[in-house]
Scaffold this active site. Structure first.
Site, PDB file in Angstrom:
ATOM      1  N   LYS A  11       0.832  -1.203   0.000  1.00  0.00           N
ATOM      2  CA  LYS A  11       0.000   0.000   0.000  1.00  0.00           C
ATOM      3  C   LYS A  11       0.878   1.269   0.000  1.00  0.00           C
ATOM      4  CE  LYS A  11      -3.896  -2.247   2.341  1.00  0.00           C
ATOM      5  NZ  LYS A  11      -4.965  -2.068   3.364  1.00  0.00           N
ATOM      6  N   TYR A  51     -12.459  -2.630  -3.654  1.00  0.00           N
ATOM      7  CA  TYR A  51     -12.959  -2.748  -2.273  1.00  0.00           C
ATOM      8  C   TYR A  51     -14.488  -2.674  -2.213  1.00  0.00           C
ATOM      9  CZ  TYR A  51      -8.334  -2.431   0.000  1.00  0.00           C
ATOM     10  OH  TYR A  51      -7.057  -2.675   0.463  1.00  0.00           O
ATOM     11  N   ASN A 114      -2.103   0.085   6.812  1.00  0.00           N
ATOM     12  CA  ASN A 114      -1.582  -1.193   7.308  1.00  0.00           C
ATOM     13  C   ASN A 114      -0.669  -1.917   6.307  1.00  0.00           C
ATOM     14  OD1 ASN A 114      -3.585  -2.019   5.616  1.00  0.00           O
ATOM     15  ND2 ASN A 114      -4.628  -3.350   7.083  1.00  0.00           N
ATOM     16  N   HIS A 117      -1.992  -5.572   1.598  1.00  0.00           N
ATOM     17  CA  HIS A 117      -3.289  -6.247   1.447  1.00  0.00           C
ATOM     18  C   HIS A 117      -3.020  -7.634   0.895  1.00  0.00           C
ATOM     19  CE1 HIS A 117      -7.411  -7.146   0.288  1.00  0.00           C
ATOM     20  NE2 HIS A 117      -6.868  -7.660  -0.800  1.00  0.00           N
ATOM     21  N   GLU A 128      -9.786 -10.529  -7.244  1.00  0.00           N
ATOM     22  CA  GLU A 128      -8.821  -9.445  -7.028  1.00  0.00           C
ATOM     23  C   GLU A 128      -7.680  -9.505  -8.037  1.00  0.00           C
ATOM     24  OE1 GLU A 128      -7.710  -9.562  -2.891  1.00  0.00           O
ATOM     25  OE2 GLU A 128      -9.683  -8.820  -2.260  1.00  0.00           O
TER      26      GLU A 128
HETATM   27  P1  CMP Z   1      -7.267  -4.718   3.763  1.00  0.00           P
HETATM   28  O1  CMP Z   1      -6.725  -6.057   4.094  1.00  0.00           O
HETATM   29  O2  CMP Z   1      -6.693  -4.011   2.592  1.00  0.00           O
HETATM   30  O3  CMP Z   1      -8.856  -4.857   3.535  1.00  0.00           O
HETATM   31  C1  CMP Z   1      -9.757  -3.826   3.825  1.00  0.00           C
HETATM   32  C2  CMP Z   1      -9.112  -2.659   4.486  1.00  0.00           C
HETATM   33  O4  CMP Z   1      -9.982  -1.783   5.147  1.00  0.00           O
HETATM   34  C3  CMP Z   1      -8.197  -3.177   5.587  1.00  0.00           C
HETATM   35  O5  CMP Z   1      -7.075  -3.793   5.034  1.00  0.00           O
HETATM   36  C4  CMP Z   1      -7.936  -1.915   6.368  1.00  0.00           C
HETATM   37  O6  CMP Z   1      -6.825  -1.200   5.877  1.00  0.00           O
HETATM   38  C5  CMP Z   1      -9.201  -1.132   6.127  1.00  0.00           C
HETATM   39  N1  CMP Z   1      -9.960  -1.078   7.367  1.00  0.00           N
HETATM   40  C6  CMP Z   1     -10.546  -2.076   8.017  1.00  0.00           C
HETATM   41  N2  CMP Z   1     -11.138  -1.635   9.145  1.00  0.00           N
HETATM   42  C7  CMP Z   1     -10.900  -0.310   9.181  1.00  0.00           C
HETATM   43  C8  CMP Z   1     -11.248   0.714  10.078  1.00  0.00           C
HETATM   44  N3  CMP Z   1     -11.965   0.446  11.179  1.00  0.00           N
HETATM   45  N4  CMP Z   1     -10.831   1.959   9.802  1.00  0.00           N
HETATM   46  C9  CMP Z   1     -10.123   2.227   8.676  1.00  0.00           C
HETATM   47  N5  CMP Z   1      -9.773   1.287   7.774  1.00  0.00           N
HETATM   48  C10 CMP Z   1     -10.149   0.037   8.041  1.00  0.00           C
END
Ligand code: CMP
Length: 141
Positions: A11, A51, A114, A117, A128
């Site tokens: 990311k 998403y 984070n 993904h 995906e």
């Molecule tokens: P990812 O694995 O990319 O899949 C969905 C993403 O939504 C997840 O990682 C997080 O980065 C994001 N996400 C999930 N929960 C939250 C939250 N409470 N606030 C902000 N982002 C979120």
């Protein structure tokens, strides 16, 4: 165990921190191979479609803003049990809950930023992967 393919994204925060190398090394040291890769700045359309499953969530707008804020590295990883293996190496979605030594524990700042993904099931891996790559872009070793 089956040989699988899964979609991995480094990311915008991971690209900005310049940790593409150590993240890919972790994949390779754990039996996963990169079989397709491209660096791209996602459009809102691409991020929203990718998403779409989260579109009713309160964090959806924030998620799309973040994923379009800078370049990402899109990859297809291949290996035995690749979907679960990738998720194990990434660690929990919230880095505060991620196990020691996982990518998110090492590099991620928050649940939103984070770092990586990874697809969570065979059906999502198929969707995906095809969202970003055509069959001919994927070169199994
Ligand atoms: P990812 O694995 O990319 O899949 C969905 C993403 O939504 C997840 O990682 C997080 O980065 C994001 N996400 C999930 N929960 C939250 C939250 N409470 N606030 C902000 N982002 C979120």
């Amino acid at each position: 165990m089956a040989i699988e393919q899964t979609l991995s994204i480094i990311k915008p925060d991971g690209v900005k921190k310049n940790v593409i190398g150590p993240i890919i090394t972790k994949f390779e040291e754990n039996g996963l191979s990169v079989v397709a890769a491209k660096m791209q700045k996602l459009s809102r359309h691409q991020a929203e479609g990718f998403y779409a499953v989260h579109k009713e969530r309160p964090f959806f707008g924030e998620l799309v803003d973040f994923m379009t804020s800078g370049p990402v590295l899109l990859m297809v990883l291949e290996g035995e049990n690749a979907i679960a293996k990738n998720r194990e190496l990434m660690g929990a979605t919230n880095p505060a809950e991620a196990a020691e030594g996982t990518i998110r524990k090492m590099y991620a700042a928050s649940i939103g930023e984070n770092t990586v993904h990874g697809s969570d099931a065979p059906e999502t891996a198929a969707f995906e992967t095809s969202w970003f790559f055509k069959g001919g872009d994927i070169v199994s070793h």
